[in-house]
Design a protein around this motif. Structure first.
Motif, mmCIF file in Angstrom:
data_model
loop_
_atom_site.group_PDB
_atom_site.id
_atom_site.type_symbol
_atom_site.label_atom_id
_atom_site.label_comp_id
_atom_site.label_asym_id
_atom_site.label_seq_id
_atom_site.Cartn_x
_atom_site.Cartn_y
_atom_site.Cartn_z
ATOM 1 N N GLU A 88 -25.659 88.838 90.748
ATOM 2 C CA GLU A 88 -25.001 88.981 92.054
ATOM 3 C C GLU A 88 -25.822 89.887 92.978
ATOM 4 O OE1 GLU A 88 -20.931 91.115 93.552
ATOM 5 O OE2 GLU A 88 -20.788 89.847 91.763
ATOM 6 N N LEU A 89 -26.237 91.044 92.481
ATOM 7 C CA LEU A 89 -27.032 91.969 93.294
ATOM 8 C C LEU A 89 -28.412 91.394 93.615
ATOM 9 C CD1 LEU A 89 -26.299 95.466 91.714
ATOM 10 C CD2 LEU A 89 -25.491 94.572 93.910
ATOM 11 N N PHE A 90 -29.028 90.733 92.632
ATOM 12 C CA PHE A 90 -30.364 90.181 92.830
ATOM 13 C C PHE A 90 -30.351 89.114 93.919
ATOM 14 C CE2 PHE A 90 -34.119 87.655 92.017
ATOM 15 C CZ PHE A 90 -35.071 88.619 91.708
ATOM 16 N N VAL A 91 -29.416 88.186 93.830
ATOM 17 C CA VAL A 91 -29.322 87.114 94.823
ATOM 18 C C VAL A 91 -29.043 87.694 96.206
ATOM 19 C CG1 VAL A 91 -27.981 85.087 95.553
ATOM 20 C CG2 VAL A 91 -28.676 85.331 93.163
ATOM 21 N N ALA A 92 -28.113 88.628 96.299
ATOM 22 C CA ALA A 92 -27.786 89.228 97.602
ATOM 23 C C ALA A 92 -28.996 89.953 98.188
ATOM 24 C CB ALA A 92 -26.609 90.185 97.451
ATOM 25 N N THR A 93 -29.731 90.670 97.363
ATOM 26 C CA THR A 93 -30.895 91.405 97.854
ATOM 27 C C THR A 93 -31.997 90.446 98.279
ATOM 28 O OG1 THR A 93 -30.344 93.223 96.350
ATOM 29 C CG2 THR A 93 -32.534 93.262 97.336
ATOM 30 N N ALA A 94 -32.248 89.410 97.504
ATOM 31 C CA ALA A 94 -33.279 88.426 97.857
ATOM 32 C C ALA A 94 -32.902 87.696 99.145
ATOM 33 C CB ALA A 94 -33.477 87.418 96.719
ATOM 34 N N ASP A 95 -31.622 87.311 99.251
ATOM 35 C CA ASP A 95 -31.171 86.615 100.465
ATOM 36 C C ASP A 95 -31.283 87.502 101.692
ATOM 37 O OD1 ASP A 95 -30.647 84.294 99.050
ATOM 38 O OD2 ASP A 95 -28.477 84.599 98.995
ATOM 39 N N ASP A 96 -31.062 88.791 101.513
ATOM 40 C CA ASP A 96 -31.159 89.733 102.626
ATOM 41 C C ASP A 96 -32.612 90.023 103.005
ATOM 42 O OD1 ASP A 96 -29.884 91.571 104.497
ATOM 43 O OD2 ASP A 96 -30.734 93.165 103.249
ATOM 44 N N ALA A 97 -33.503 89.976 102.032
ATOM 45 C CA ALA A 97 -34.894 90.380 102.257
ATOM 46 C C ALA A 97 -35.791 89.252 102.761
ATOM 47 C CB ALA A 97 -35.488 90.945 100.966
ATOM 48 N N PHE A 98 -35.456 88.016 102.423
ATOM 49 C CA PHE A 98 -36.385 86.917 102.662
ATOM 50 C C PHE A 98 -35.718 85.710 103.309
ATOM 51 C CE2 PHE A 98 -37.965 88.957 98.666
ATOM 52 C CZ PHE A 98 -39.152 89.458 99.180
ATOM 53 N N HIS A 99 -36.547 84.873 103.916
ATOM 54 C CA HIS A 99 -36.133 83.548 104.368
ATOM 55 C C HIS A 99 -35.573 82.817 103.141
ATOM 56 C CE1 HIS A 99 -36.798 79.289 105.238
ATOM 57 N NE2 HIS A 99 -36.632 79.629 106.510
ATOM 58 N N PRO A 100 -34.578 81.956 103.287
ATOM 59 C CA PRO A 100 -33.980 81.288 102.124
ATOM 60 C C PRO A 100 -34.987 80.564 101.216
ATOM 61 C CG PRO A 100 -32.629 80.913 104.059
ATOM 62 C CD PRO A 100 -33.868 81.619 104.533
ATOM 63 N N ASP A 101 -36.015 79.951 101.777
ATOM 64 C CA ASP A 101 -37.017 79.271 100.948
ATOM 65 C C ASP A 101 -37.786 80.263 100.086
ATOM 66 O OD1 ASP A 101 -36.293 76.841 102.085
ATOM 67 O OD2 ASP A 101 -37.964 76.817 103.508
ATOM 68 N N VAL A 102 -38.049 81.434 100.625
ATOM 69 C CA VAL A 102 -38.781 82.461 99.888
ATOM 70 C C VAL A 102 -37.851 83.120 98.872
ATOM 71 C CG1 VAL A 102 -40.085 84.619 100.079
ATOM 72 C CG2 VAL A 102 -40.372 82.824 101.808
ATOM 73 N N ALA A 103 -36.627 83.412 99.270
ATOM 74 C CA ALA A 103 -35.655 84.004 98.348
ATOM 75 C C ALA A 103 -35.498 83.126 97.112
ATOM 76 C CB ALA A 103 -34.306 84.201 99.040
ATOM 77 N N ALA A 104 -35.506 81.820 97.298
ATOM 78 C CA ALA A 104 -35.358 80.894 96.169
ATOM 79 C C ALA A 104 -36.501 81.031 95.175
ATOM 80 C CB ALA A 104 -35.278 79.457 96.681
ATOM 81 N N GLU A 105 -37.680 81.431 95.630
ATOM 82 C CA GLU A 105 -38.818 81.620 94.731
ATOM 83 C C GLU A 105 -38.595 82.804 93.782
ATOM 84 O OE1 GLU A 105 -41.532 79.534 94.441
ATOM 85 O OE2 GLU A 105 -40.314 78.304 95.795
ATOM 86 N N PHE A 106 -37.698 83.695 94.142
ATOM 87 C CA PHE A 106 -37.304 84.816 93.287
ATOM 88 C C PHE A 106 -36.072 84.444 92.453
ATOM 89 C CE2 PHE A 106 -39.807 86.901 96.488
ATOM 90 C CZ PHE A 106 -40.349 88.013 95.876
ATOM 91 N N VAL A 107 -35.087 83.854 93.102
ATOM 92 C CA VAL A 107 -33.801 83.616 92.459
ATOM 93 C C VAL A 107 -33.898 82.559 91.365
ATOM 94 C CG1 VAL A 107 -31.431 82.815 92.838
ATOM 95 C CG2 VAL A 107 -32.486 84.411 94.456
ATOM 96 N N ARG A 108 -34.590 81.493 91.635
ATOM 97 C CA ARG A 108 -34.695 80.408 90.645
ATOM 98 C C ARG A 108 -35.213 80.926 89.294
ATOM 99 N NH1 ARG A 108 -35.805 76.694 93.932
ATOM 100 N NH2 ARG A 108 -37.861 77.479 94.437
ATOM 101 N N PRO A 109 -36.368 81.596 89.244
ATOM 102 C CA PRO A 109 -36.819 82.105 87.945
ATOM 103 C C PRO A 109 -35.919 83.215 87.402
ATOM 104 C CG PRO A 109 -38.360 82.733 89.675
ATOM 105 C CD PRO A 109 -37.372 81.795 90.284
ATOM 106 N N ALA A 110 -35.328 84.019 88.278
ATOM 107 C CA ALA A 110 -34.434 85.093 87.807
ATOM 108 C C ALA A 110 -33.254 84.503 87.041
ATOM 109 C CB ALA A 110 -33.946 85.936 88.978
ATOM 110 N N LEU A 111 -32.701 83.423 87.555
ATOM 111 C CA LEU A 111 -31.567 82.787 86.884
ATOM 112 C C LEU A 111 -31.983 82.177 85.549
ATOM 113 C CD1 LEU A 111 -29.907 81.118 89.983
ATOM 114 C CD2 LEU A 111 -28.933 82.948 88.585
#
Length: 151
Positions: A88-111
């Motif tokens: 929950e915190l990781f996704v929220a932080t990535a979404d806040d920090a990056f454009h959605p396409d870039v955030a997905a590059e973090f979230v996908r492997p994190a999950l």
């Protein structure tokens, strides 16, 4: 959309993201105590290691040298709820920090990593929460081509 937003993040942006995320973790009532026990006073080293890790994952820098599963298997008292909150915190932080396409590059492997860690730590009969499966599925849409930054 500004074209620069569709570029992979710089090393500096990854470091800022890691610092922000772990600042959120440290302040969190659920995760803060778990990380305080595990990391103690070694936050600078942990942040540097995590910056290397995410640089390796997102940019392919190969700077991270370690065994993720082994490090997590050493942790005592970690439960499924800790993973849920971490995600929950990781996704929220990535979404806040990056454009959605870039955030997905973090979230996908994190999950994916979270799924593997949970199965490794809790056993193969552990059931990954349905919400976690759904979240991963939402990030498996066709991936846009993100440009790397020129030197």
């Amino acid at each position: 959309m500004i074209e620069a937003q569709r570029m992979l993040p710089s090393e500096e942006q990854i470091a800022v993201f890691v610092d922000r995320f772990y600042g959120n973790v440290r302040a969190d009532a659920v995760l803060g105590p778990v990380f305080a026990r595990a990391i103690g006073g070694e936050w600078d080293a942990h942040l540097a290691r995590m910056t290397d890790f995410w640089s390796s994952i997102v940019l392919g820098s190969k700077r991270y040298q370690g065994h993720v599963m082994a490090r997590h298997m050493e942790l005592a008292g970690v439960e499924g709820r800790h993973f849920e909150r971490w995600i929950e915190l990781f996704v929220a932080t990535a979404d806040d920090a990056f454009h959605p396409d870039v955030a997905a590059e973090f979230v996908r492997p994190a999950l994916r990593i979270a799924n593997s860690l949970q199965l490794g730590m809790f056993g193969w009969d552990y059931e990954i929460p349905a919400a976690q499966h759904a979240l991963l599925k939402s990030y498996l849409m066709p991936r846009p081509k993100l440009r790397t930054r020129s030197a």
